[in-house]
Write an enzyme that holds these catalytic residues in place. Structure first.
Site, PDB file in Angstrom:
ATOM      1  N   CYS A  59      25.257 -33.876  -2.743  1.00  0.00           N
ATOM      2  CA  CYS A  59      26.507 -33.378  -3.323  1.00  0.00           C
ATOM      3  C   CYS A  59      26.543 -31.853  -3.217  1.00  0.00           C
ATOM      4  O   CYS A  59      25.554 -31.181  -3.533  1.00  0.00           O
ATOM      5  CB  CYS A  59      26.609 -33.809  -4.787  1.00  0.00           C
ATOM      6  SG  CYS A  59      28.150 -33.281  -5.542  1.00  0.00           S
ATOM      7  N   CYS A  63      25.776 -28.569 -10.324  1.00  0.00           N
ATOM      8  CA  CYS A  63      25.555 -28.976 -11.719  1.00  0.00           C
ATOM      9  C   CYS A  63      24.038 -28.945 -12.017  1.00  0.00           C
ATOM     10  O   CYS A  63      23.266 -29.688 -11.389  1.00  0.00           O
ATOM     11  CB  CYS A  63      26.129 -30.368 -11.965  1.00  0.00           C
ATOM     12  SG  CYS A  63      27.812 -30.557 -11.315  1.00  0.00           S
ATOM     13  N   CYS A  66      21.813 -32.099 -12.458  1.00  0.00           N
ATOM     14  CA  CYS A  66      21.999 -33.282 -11.620  1.00  0.00           C
ATOM     15  C   CYS A  66      21.019 -33.406 -10.449  1.00  0.00           C
ATOM     16  O   CYS A  66      20.915 -32.511  -9.611  1.00  0.00           O
ATOM     17  CB  CYS A  66      23.426 -33.301 -11.085  1.00  0.00           C
ATOM     18  SG  CYS A  66      23.779 -34.855 -10.227  1.00  0.00           S
ATOM     19  N   CYS A 103      31.011 -49.842 -13.230  1.00  0.00           N
ATOM     20  CA  CYS A 103      31.356 -48.439 -13.006  1.00  0.00           C
ATOM     21  C   CYS A 103      30.708 -47.935 -11.721  1.00  0.00           C
ATOM     22  O   CYS A 103      29.485 -47.952 -11.580  1.00  0.00           O
ATOM     23  CB  CYS A 103      30.898 -47.617 -14.207  1.00  0.00           C
ATOM     24  SG  CYS A 103      31.263 -45.873 -14.010  1.00  0.00           S
ATOM     25  N   CYS A 134      35.680 -49.200 -13.366  1.00  0.00           N
ATOM     26  CA  CYS A 134      35.614 -47.767 -13.667  1.00  0.00           C
ATOM     27  C   CYS A 134      35.058 -47.078 -12.431  1.00  0.00           C
ATOM     28  O   CYS A 134      34.237 -47.658 -11.715  1.00  0.00           O
ATOM     29  CB  CYS A 134      34.703 -47.534 -14.874  1.00  0.00           C
ATOM     30  SG  CYS A 134      34.480 -45.778 -15.256  1.00  0.00           S
ATOM     31  N   CYS A 194      37.793 -41.928 -19.359  1.00  0.00           N
ATOM     32  CA  CYS A 194      36.419 -41.964 -19.862  1.00  0.00           C
ATOM     33  C   CYS A 194      35.894 -40.546 -19.708  1.00  0.00           C
ATOM     34  O   CYS A 194      35.736 -40.065 -18.584  1.00  0.00           O
ATOM     35  CB  CYS A 194      35.591 -42.952 -19.036  1.00  0.00           C
ATOM     36  SG  CYS A 194      33.829 -42.904 -19.434  1.00  0.00           S
ATOM     37  N   ARG A 266      30.186 -44.092 -26.157  1.00  0.00           N
ATOM     38  CA  ARG A 266      29.110 -44.733 -25.395  1.00  0.00           C
ATOM     39  C   ARG A 266      27.795 -43.986 -25.529  1.00  0.00           C
ATOM     40  O   ARG A 266      27.701 -42.795 -25.245  1.00  0.00           O
ATOM     41  CB  ARG A 266      29.475 -44.854 -23.908  1.00  0.00           C
ATOM     42  CG  ARG A 266      28.369 -45.571 -23.099  1.00  0.00           C
ATOM     43  CD  ARG A 266      28.758 -45.912 -21.670  1.00  0.00           C
ATOM     44  NE  ARG A 266      29.990 -46.664 -21.664  1.00  0.00           N
ATOM     45  CZ  ARG A 266      31.139 -46.210 -21.173  1.00  0.00           C
ATOM     46  NH1 ARG A 266      31.172 -45.033 -20.597  1.00  0.00           N
ATOM     47  NH2 ARG A 266      32.222 -46.942 -21.225  1.00  0.00           N
TER      48      ARG A 266
HETATM   49  N1  SAM Z   1      30.143 -36.442  -8.860  1.00  0.00           N
HETATM   50  C1  SAM Z   1      31.010 -36.900  -9.870  1.00  0.00           C
HETATM   51  C2  SAM Z   1      31.229 -35.885 -10.957  1.00  0.00           C
HETATM   52  O1  SAM Z   1      30.382 -35.072 -11.207  1.00  0.00           O
HETATM   53  O2  SAM Z   1      32.311 -35.929 -11.570  1.00  0.00           O
HETATM   54  C3  SAM Z   1      30.605 -38.226 -10.477  1.00  0.00           C
HETATM   55  C4  SAM Z   1      29.150 -38.541 -10.762  1.00  0.00           C
HETATM   56  S1  SAM Z   1      28.314 -37.507 -11.946  1.00  0.00           S
HETATM   57  C5  SAM Z   1      26.642 -37.995 -11.709  1.00  0.00           C
HETATM   58  C6  SAM Z   1      28.834 -38.145 -13.520  1.00  0.00           C
HETATM   59  C7  SAM Z   1      28.255 -37.546 -14.784  1.00  0.00           C
HETATM   60  O3  SAM Z   1      26.904 -37.951 -14.950  1.00  0.00           O
HETATM   61  C8  SAM Z   1      28.188 -36.035 -14.911  1.00  0.00           C
HETATM   62  O4  SAM Z   1      29.413 -35.453 -15.254  1.00  0.00           O
HETATM   63  C9  SAM Z   1      27.177 -35.870 -16.044  1.00  0.00           C
HETATM   64  O5  SAM Z   1      27.845 -35.835 -17.296  1.00  0.00           O
HETATM   65  C10 SAM Z   1      26.315 -37.127 -15.932  1.00  0.00           C
HETATM   66  N2  SAM Z   1      24.937 -36.780 -15.515  1.00  0.00           N
HETATM   67  C11 SAM Z   1      24.529 -36.447 -14.278  1.00  0.00           C
HETATM   68  N3  SAM Z   1      23.215 -36.160 -14.261  1.00  0.00           N
HETATM   69  C12 SAM Z   1      22.768 -36.318 -15.530  1.00  0.00           C
HETATM   70  C13 SAM Z   1      21.506 -36.160 -16.149  1.00  0.00           C
HETATM   71  N4  SAM Z   1      20.426 -35.755 -15.472  1.00  0.00           N
HETATM   72  N5  SAM Z   1      21.407 -36.413 -17.477  1.00  0.00           N
HETATM   73  C14 SAM Z   1      22.497 -36.816 -18.179  1.00  0.00           C
HETATM   74  N6  SAM Z   1      23.719 -36.970 -17.651  1.00  0.00           N
HETATM   75  C15 SAM Z   1      23.865 -36.722 -16.335  1.00  0.00           C
HETATM   76  C1  DTB Z   2      28.319 -40.687 -17.721  1.00  0.00           C
HETATM   77  O1  DTB Z   2      28.794 -39.996 -18.627  1.00  0.00           O
HETATM   78  N1  DTB Z   2      27.026 -40.967 -17.580  1.00  0.00           N
HETATM   79  C2  DTB Z   2      26.788 -41.747 -16.377  1.00  0.00           C
HETATM   80  C3  DTB Z   2      28.220 -42.035 -15.891  1.00  0.00           C
HETATM   81  N2  DTB Z   2      29.030 -41.247 -16.758  1.00  0.00           N
HETATM   82  C4  DTB Z   2      28.593 -41.912 -14.489  1.00  0.00           C
HETATM   83  C5  DTB Z   2      25.881 -41.111 -15.395  1.00  0.00           C
HETATM   84  C6  DTB Z   2      24.535 -40.743 -15.960  1.00  0.00           C
HETATM   85  C7  DTB Z   2      23.710 -40.236 -14.832  1.00  0.00           C
HETATM   86  C8  DTB Z   2      22.307 -39.939 -15.234  1.00  0.00           C
HETATM   87  C9  DTB Z   2      21.513 -39.406 -14.107  1.00  0.00           C
HETATM   88  C10 DTB Z   2      21.357 -40.330 -12.930  1.00  0.00           C
HETATM   89  O2  DTB Z   2      21.024 -41.524 -13.107  1.00  0.00           O
HETATM   90  O3  DTB Z   2      21.522 -39.857 -11.791  1.00  0.00           O
HETATM   91 FE1  SF4 Z   3      27.655 -33.676  -7.711  1.00  0.00          FE
HETATM   92 FE2  SF4 Z   3      25.958 -34.392  -9.592  1.00  0.00          FE
HETATM   93 FE3  SF4 Z   3      27.714 -32.465 -10.104  1.00  0.00          FE
HETATM   94 FE4  SF4 Z   3      28.574 -35.030  -9.816  1.00  0.00          FE
HETATM   95  S1  SF4 Z   3      27.242 -34.219 -11.435  1.00  0.00           S
HETATM   96  S2  SF4 Z   3      29.469 -33.178  -8.921  1.00  0.00           S
HETATM   97  S3  SF4 Z   3      27.087 -35.777  -8.280  1.00  0.00           S
HETATM   98  S4  SF4 Z   3      26.044 -32.375  -8.574  1.00  0.00           S
END
Ligand code: SAM
Ligand code: DTB
Ligand code: SF4
Length: 349
Positions: A59, A63, A66, A103, A134, A194, A266
């Site tokens: 990606c 973030c 992430c 989802c 979702c 959501c 959630r």
């Molecule tokens: N790329 C898209 C976005 O960022 O909108 C969708 C997928 S992203 C992984 C969805 C959400 O997962 C993020 O907004 C964040 O709140 C959550 N998330 C990602 N990595 C995480 C982590 N290590 N711990 C907790 N929540 C996480």
């Molecule tokens: C949300 O708030 N939590 C989920 C879902 N929306 C998409 C994602 C959590 C991701 C946790 C890190 C991972 O498994 O990559």
């Molecule tokens: Fe990309 Fe992760 Fe950020 Fe979603 S949360 S935009 S997958 S870097």
């Protein structure tokens, strides 16, 4: 503030009001969260969503939490967009295990037109299985939101993650306003929202209060509010951040419940690291939804057997009739209805 007024659907919360909720003695906060929860929801019923990463890693966004950002070396294997049949196979398994919502998450900044069309195909297939759908694909334009809605998408997940003030410490490649614009596009297309955030990124209690206030003061509350605890992944900038006091996590769940009484709150990422006792406190605080199945997107989640044991120990039941469909069917007002009479069943091995 007058605590007997808690439970009203409001969109005019002030920061000091929300901070005063966070500052309440723990047992008082639990009492009010339970009171408000029971006025709007069946107290021991939990909605179950299963996640699938349909496009993993690489990606372009930064973030800091992430593992899927291309900027951090987390050892994650990239995967291109899955085939529709692979997605449907996973959805069938989730349904058989007791999930009602599927989802689909993709590591996009924003999807390209042909990617939206491919995901629309997946949505049609999952809908045909009788599950709620979702998706979380990053930023959407209004026409993209409309295309997904037409395909049968029930919910779009797009998190604000934290307060607008702390946001810049976590993400620099898109703005808070970009996120609010996507939420508006989703709402205008007629989908359910959501939207939630992450606790444990080094934010203050005021940041948590402002995140929840921003959500509650939207023109309409999100139907679903995921509260994630940061999953610390080696290689991400937030790896090694001081962990949050578990009671402060529970407080965040309770304040979300009080600010958005009719929403499903959630208990999201981070459950694998939580004890059963901590999860039980989150349910007492008003959490009534969770991610179910061994994996979140790329990291672990409690396995189905552990969750089944937890449900049996606590007398929890899985929600089988989607709350909104139930409200519609029985002529309740969706923002205020109770699903006490909803058909529910235990998840069982
Ligand atoms: N790329 C898209 C976005 O960022 O909108 C969708 C997928 S992203 C992984 C969805 C959400 O997962 C993020 O907004 C964040 O709140 C959550 N998330 C990602 N990595 C995480 C982590 N290590 N711990 C907790 N929540 C996480
Ligand atoms: C949300 O708030 N939590 C989920 C879902 N929306 C998409 C994602 C959590 C991701 C946790 C890190 C991972 O498994 O990559
Ligand atoms: Fe990309 Fe992760 Fe950020 Fe979603 S949360 S935009 S997958 S870097």
């Amino acid at each position: 503030m007058d605590q007997t007024l808690l439970g009203a659907i409001r969109h005019d919360w002030t920061v000091s009001e929300v901070e005063s909720l966070f500052a309440m003695p723990f047992v008082d906060l639990m009492f009010h969260a339970q009171r408000v929860h029971r006025a709007h929801h069946a107290p021991s019923t939990v909605q179950m969503s299963t996640l699938l990463s349909i496009k993993t890693g690489a990606c372009p966004e930064d973030c800091a939490y992430c593992p899927q950002s291309v900027r951090y070396d987390t050892g994650l294997e990239r995967e291109v967009l899955l085939d529709v049949e692979e997605v449907l196979e996973s959805a069938r398994r989730a349904k058989a295990a007791g999930a009602t919502r599927f989802c689909m998450g993709a590591a996009y900044r924003s999807p390209k037109p042909k990617q939206v069309t491919a995901v629309a195909e997946m949505i049609r297939g999952v809908r045909a299985l009788g599950m709620e759908t979702c998706a979380t694909l990053g930023m959407l334009t209004p026409p993209q939101a409309a295309e997904l809605k037409d395909a049968g998408l029930d919910y779009y997940n797009h998190n604000l993650d934290t307060s607008s003030e702390f946001y810049g410490e976590i993400i620099t490649t898109r703005t808070y306003q970009d996120r609010l614009d996507t939420l508006e596009a989703v709402r205008d297309a007629g989908m359910k929202v959501c939207c939630g955030g992450i606790v444990g990124m080094g934010e203050t209690v005021t940041d948590r209060a402002k995140l929840l206030l921003t959500l509650a003061n939207l023109p309409q509350h999100p139907e679903s509010v995921p509260i994630n605890q940061l999953v610390q992944v080696p290689g991400t900038p937030l790896y090694g951040t001081a962990s949050v006091d578990p009671f402060d996590f529970v407080r965040t769940v309770a304040v979300a419940r009080l600010l958005m009484p009719a929403a499903h709150v959630r208990l999201s990422a981070g459950r694998e690291e939580m004890s059963d006792e901590l999860q039980a406190l989150c349910f007492v605080a008003g959490a009534n939804s969770m991610f179910y199945g061994e994996k979140l997107l790329t990291t672990g989640n409690p396995d189905v057997e552990r969750d089944q044991r937890l449900f049996a120990r606590l007398g929890l039941k899985a929600e089988t009739v989607p709350a909104a469909a139930h409200a519609q069917e029985h002529g309740h007002d969706v923002e205020r209805h109770s699903v006490d009479t909803c058909e529910t069943r235990r998840i069982s091995a």
